[in-house]
Structure formats: C-alpha cells, structure tokens
Design a protein around this motif. Structure first.
Motif, PDB file in Angstrom:
ATOM      1  N   SER A 224       0.860  -1.188   0.000  1.00 29.89           N
ATOM      2  CA  SER A 224       0.000   0.000   0.000  1.00 29.89           C
ATOM      3  C   SER A 224       0.890   1.228   0.000  1.00 29.89           C
ATOM      4  CB  SER A 224      -0.898   0.019   1.247  1.00 29.89           C
ATOM      5  OG  SER A 224      -1.614  -1.185   1.381  1.00 29.89           O
ATOM      6  N   LYS A 225       0.514   2.249  -0.763  1.00 28.84           N
ATOM      7  CA  LYS A 225       1.275   3.483  -0.816  1.00 28.84           C
ATOM      8  C   LYS A 225       0.863   4.409   0.326  1.00 28.84           C
ATOM      9  CE  LYS A 225       3.916   2.884  -4.418  1.00 28.84           C
ATOM     10  NZ  LYS A 225       5.394   2.842  -4.253  1.00 28.84           N
ATOM     11  N   LEU A 226       1.866   4.955   1.013  1.00 29.76           N
ATOM     12  CA  LEU A 226       1.646   5.927   2.073  1.00 29.76           C
ATOM     13  C   LEU A 226       2.190   7.272   1.614  1.00 29.76           C
ATOM     14  CD1 LEU A 226       0.962   6.831   4.987  1.00 29.76           C
ATOM     15  CD2 LEU A 226       3.258   6.068   5.637  1.00 29.76           C
ATOM     16  N   SER A 227       1.296   8.233   1.450  1.00 33.87           N
ATOM     17  CA  SER A 227       1.700   9.594   1.119  1.00 33.87           C
ATOM     18  C   SER A 227       1.708  10.396   2.400  1.00 33.87           C
ATOM     19  CB  SER A 227       0.716  10.214   0.118  1.00 33.87           C
ATOM     20  OG  SER A 227       0.667   9.444  -1.069  1.00 33.87           O
ATOM     21  N   HIS A 228       2.885  10.938   2.768  1.00 37.99           N
ATOM     22  CA  HIS A 228       2.975  11.652   4.037  1.00 37.99           C
ATOM     23  C   HIS A 228       3.325  13.115   3.792  1.00 37.99           C
ATOM     24  CE1 HIS A 228       7.365  10.785   3.681  1.00 37.99           C
ATOM     25  NE2 HIS A 228       6.920   9.620   3.270  1.00 37.99           N
ATOM     26  N   PRO A 229       2.505  14.036   4.255  1.00 38.83           N
ATOM     27  CA  PRO A 229       2.755  15.458   4.028  1.00 38.83           C
ATOM     28  C   PRO A 229       3.984  15.933   4.778  1.00 38.83           C
ATOM     29  CG  PRO A 229       0.899  15.154   5.527  1.00 38.83           C
ATOM     30  CD  PRO A 229       1.248  13.801   4.997  1.00 38.83           C
TER      31      PRO A 229
END
Length: 590
Positions: A180-185
């Motif tokens: 799963s892709k985790l996009s973290h700001p």
C-alpha cells in the motif's frame, strides 16, 4: 429446520429385499488446525426406512491426527469424530469407512472428503520501505503487510490506518505480501509514525501494529550573544555558521533523525570558541492510534468487542500498558487489557434494534487523542416464536411472530418473511402493540403449513461462513417436486452479509440446482432444488473461496416416514447451524 433437517424416507423397492441406504452426510469446509474435532455422520436405513443397527465399521484416514470409535445415535444414525492434521493451504480430509451393518450384514464401503482451510494467521505484520521515512526528501513510502507462513487476507479485507498521511488501496505482490502506498505530508514533523491494520474477515487474527521512525526537518533557535557565529553539529552533518541577532541564531532546515536527541553547538566570537550541548526538540508520536474497527458491529449487549490501540513511548517503543482514557457515546468500555504490543479496550455495544453510529475516543496521559466512528447494525435476531389462531377450512386465521434478541426480549417491528402451502397470505404483516408481528392467512380445504423467517439487519463485514436452510428435509423423486433453500452468508459475528455471491454445487443426487446465488440487500439468498427420479441422499454445497456449507436431503418415493438428521462439522459449525435454525420456524395444521 437446518439444525435438525426433516428426513423422510420410503421403500426404495416394492419387495422387502430392496437395497438399503448407506451414505455419509456431506460436511462443509472446516478448519484444519490439528486440534479441532470434526463430527461426521453416517446414515444407514433399510429399504423400508428403518434404521440399521449394529454397525461394525472402521474409519481410516492418512490426513487425521486422531479418529474416535464409531458411536450409534440410534435409528440408523452414527457419528465419528475426526481431528485432521494441520494444513497450511486449502486441502482435503479423505476418509475411508469399511465394515458391515444390520442383521443381514450389509456391506459398508464408503469414501468421503471434507474440505479443509488453513488456520488464520496468528497476527498480521507490517513493514515500510524505506524503514525510516525521510519526509525532508520524499513524500511517499510503501507499506508492506504479510502474515508469516500463512495465507494473507484478500486486499479488500485488509484495512490500515496511519497517524499521518494517506494510505492507498492494497495491491498483492508475487511473494504473497500486500503493498500500500503511504503519502505523508512534509509539514508534519513527528519522530514516530504509527501504523495499524486489521483483517476484517478474521477477528481472531491479532491486528498489526508498527512504530515507524521518521526523519523530519525544522528551523532551530539557538541562544547566543549578539554578533556570535553559531555552528550546529550532528552526526555526519554540520550547519552554519549562522549569525546571532537579538540573542538568537536561527539554524535553518536541520534534519532531525530518530534516536538523535542532542547536538553540539559551537559559539564563535572574538573571545574564542565556546562549545556546549544542545537538546533537540522532538515532537514524538502523534498520540495513540486505534486499530481500524470492524466494518460494522452488531448492537448486541451480550457481546464484548475488542478494540485495540497502539501507543508509543518517548523512545518509540510500543507501550501497551499506557494509561488511557476511553470514551464512547453509545455503549460502554468495560475494561482494558494488554495483548502483545497493543492496549485493548473491551466494548459492550448498546441494544439498538435499528442500529446507528457511535464514536469511540481514546486519550493518553498527555491529552493526545484518536477517534474512530463505529457502525452499529441492528440488534441481531436470536429466536423466533410462532403461534396461530383457530379457524375452520376457508376461514381467515392469524399467525403471530415474536422476534427475540439474545436476552429473550421482543425486537419490535423486525421484518419477517412468510411462506404458506395450502393457505393464502392476505395483506401485509401488521405490527402489534406488544412488539409482535401478525400475518393473516386464508385456509384452504385441507391441511396447510406456514413458514416464517425473522431477518437481522445485514452486516458490512465480509462473509466468513455459510448456512443453508432448506424448507424441508425431503423431496419426492418424481422429477417435478422441489425444495426451497434459504442461504445465508454470515460474518464473523454470525450476522448475514448482503450482496454475497456464492457458488452452488450438487455433489450427490440427480436433480437440478442453479449454479450460483447472491444474497439480497437483506442478506438473504434463495434457490430451489428440483428433484430427480433416483432415490437416495442429495448433497448440496454453497461455497465461496475460504468457506462452504452443505445441506443433506432425502429424495424419496411414497409413504414417507419422518426422521431427523443432525448437522455435521466442528462444534462451531454445529452451533452456527443450530442458531441459524432458530431464525426459521414452521407450523403445520392438519
């Protein structure tokens, strides 16, 4: 009805010496964990439908850990308990039954196969790639989920939560893991990121929990006399010099790495160089992080639902013994226990016949909190009571249904499905002041039967088991008679699941059956088996990957005699069948 299938049998030949019926009842898919016994039933009837006594038989299997002696239940019915070996993938328990039965010594030589599923993984595991998230240079990472040595849940059954950022949908990898892709700001600057995950289909699997180190950046204010040059040193990095103004030097874009709590500061002036330690600011984790809750929870006060949460200490280590404050606006948290790296709150749902939403919140000692919504489905139906008024043929009579919950209380207004043979339904079901439901019928001239099924609001969880409820246990072998079958796909709490698609297989018998069925918006599927012309046992299987259930019927001739068949399988399967049978009742008036 499904729990004690009505079995009817007649003479299979005109002469007394007709062939007997000797067969093994079909069993649905069971757990192959090397410990759970499976009850298998053997039926032996002579040509007149009488049970054959004195079965002298041995049951053998290469796939079993242990096999009990064959036990007589009376009237030609026998049972044996088999513990299959542990399996790590879908497999079969192959049985061979050989011996003699009855005074005439009828030969018994049967083979039977029971499908087995592998035990669910004891726990889910999580990892990230890279292992340390550097949000100063990257905005995306990969979260890997797996279950060591066991099959993973399907991606749609895996739910993840992160303390910061957004998680995309999971995709299966060739090695069995799910990515799963985790996009973290980048604007979030916590030292530790908390990840949790749940297998929606298998509550017995311990949820996943992971504390992920995070590299962040920040502008640091270092006290220093006016005009002093400041240099900040970290392992492998050097920042500056920066000139101090108004007693403070601002060191910009300093990388804060996990485990590094202190820097060295050099203050350079005309008087020389002064060296000192400087404590780096650390924001720590973003407070507790609840494991994703089940997609829905039955509003059943008789249950206790575990709701885990991950808490990380200042050093990033999980702290399952942390002091937490739990609150929920519907129901109650009755206690907290420790399970592995997780603290677990015990949730007792309220009684809500129509269901609703609840909000769960947990706070740590610092006041940091996490909150999740809980979807509560209506209080489950656990029993159905039917009564009927008197009336002569041709008159209108009333059938009263009382739908009961687990505490034996009436669930007001709960929907009931009706079916009648030999009578005509008149009008809609009418709710009564005492919470019961009344259906009017007009009798025909002869005997009649009325059947009622009490519904339960459907679940949003994935299905994990199946139950088949035939309206009767036998059908005439005339090529035209039929039996209606209600099919339920149930979640882990025993609540029907809507829109579940199941395959259907006729494993024995020469009649006809649809190839598949889909449950409707109420969680109910219905099919019809049409009889063939050969006498004997009919075996129907409803299945989906990872689960199946069976129904056993008798296809017979004339002059039937009523008997009963118990459900087969593990103790859990038998209990599920007995419970589901309580949802359907019938009354016959001669």
């Amino acid at each position: 009805m499904i729990a004690a299938l009505a079995l009817l049998w007649s003479a299979v030949a005109a002469e007394p010496g007709g062939p007997p019926l000797i067969d093994v009842l079909a069993v649905g898919e069971e757990l192959g964990d090397g410990q759970t016994p499976i009850t298998v039933h053997l039926l032996t009837l002579d040509a007149q439908g009488a049970g054959l006594d004195d079965l002298r038989a041995r049951v053998r299997s290469r796939d079993a850990v242990s096999i009990s002696e064959v036990e007589s239940l009376g009237e030609g019915l026998y049972r044996v308990q088999v513990v299959p070996k542990q399996v790590d993938r879908p497999s079969w328990l192959e049985l061979r039954i050989r011996g003699r039965v009855g005074e005439q010594g009828h030969k018994v030589d049967l083979r039977s196969s029971v499908p087995l599923r592998a035990p669910p993984p004891p726990r889910l595991e999580l990892a990230t790639s890279p292992e340390v998230l550097d949000i100063t240079s990257a905005t995306e990472a990969t979260v890997l989920s797996w279950a060591e040595g066991r099959p993973m849940p399907r991606p749609e059954h895996l739910v993840l939560r992160a303390s910061t950022g957004e998680l995309g949908a999971g995709s299966p990898l060739p090695d069995g893991r799910i990515a799963s892709k985790l996009s973290h700001p980048a604007e979030r600057a916590a030292s530790w990121l908390l990840l949790t995950g749940r297998d929606l289909r298998s509550p017995e699997t311990q949820p996943a929990a992971l504390v992920v180190p995070v590299t962040t950046s920040a502008d640091l204010r270092v006290p220093a006399p006016q005009g002093t040059d400041v240099i900040l040193e970290l392992p492998g990095r050097r920042y500056g010099p920066f000139e101090s103004r108004s007693g403070v030097a601002v060191v910009r874009q300093v990388m804060l790495e996990p485990g590094v709590a202190e820097a060295r500061v050099l203050r350079i002036s005309e008087r020389g160089t002064e060296e000192s330690a400087f404590q780096l600011p650390r924001q720590g984790a973003s407070g507790p992080r609840l494991v994703p809750p089940p997609a829905s929870i039955p509003a059943d006060p008789e249950r206790s639902i575990p709701l885990p949460v991950l808490v990380a200490g200042p050093d990033g280590a999980p702290d399952p013994a942390a002091q937490l404050t739990w609150s929920v606006d519907r129901g109650e948290i009755t206690g907290q226990v420790t399970r592995g790296d997780l603290a677990v709150g015990a949730y007792r749902p309220p009684r809500l016949p129509d269901g609703g939403l609840a909000t769960l919140e947990v706070r740590d000692a610092r006041g940091a909190r996490d909150r999740v919504p809980l979807l509560l489905t209506g209080t489950p139906t656990r029993d159905l009571d039917l009564s009927i008024s008197e009336g002569a043929p041709g008159e209108t009579i009333e059938v009263r249904a009382r739908v009961l919950d687990g505490a034996g209380e009436v669930i007001e207004g709960r929907e009931v499905l009706w079916h009648a043979v030999g009578a005509r339904l008149e009008g809609a079901t009418v709710p009564q002041a005492d919470g019961s439901m009344v259906q009017r019928l007009r009798r025909g001239e002869g005997p009649f039967e009325v059947m009622a099924t009490a519904l339960t609001p459907p679940s949003s969880n994935p299905a994990s088991s199946v139950v088949i409820l035939p309206e009767k246990g036998a059908v005439s072998a005339d090529g035209v008679s039929s039996v209606r079958m209600m099919i339920l796909a149930l979640d882990a709490y025993g609540v029907p699941v809507a829109h579940a698609r199941l395959g259907l297989t006729l494993e024995a018998g020469d009649g006809s059956l649809p190839a598949q069925v889909q449950t409707d918006a109420r969680g109910v599927g219905e099919v019809t088996y049409t009889a063939g012309r050969n006498l004997g046992l009919v075996k129907v299987r409803a299945h989906q990957p990872g689960m199946s259930a069976t129904a056993n019927l008798i296809q017979l001739g004339r002059s039937p005699v009523a008997r009963t068949l118990p459900p087969s399988g593990s103790a859990q399967t038998i209990a599920r069948s007995l419970q589901s049978a309580k949802l359907t009742r019938s009354l016959r008036v001669d």
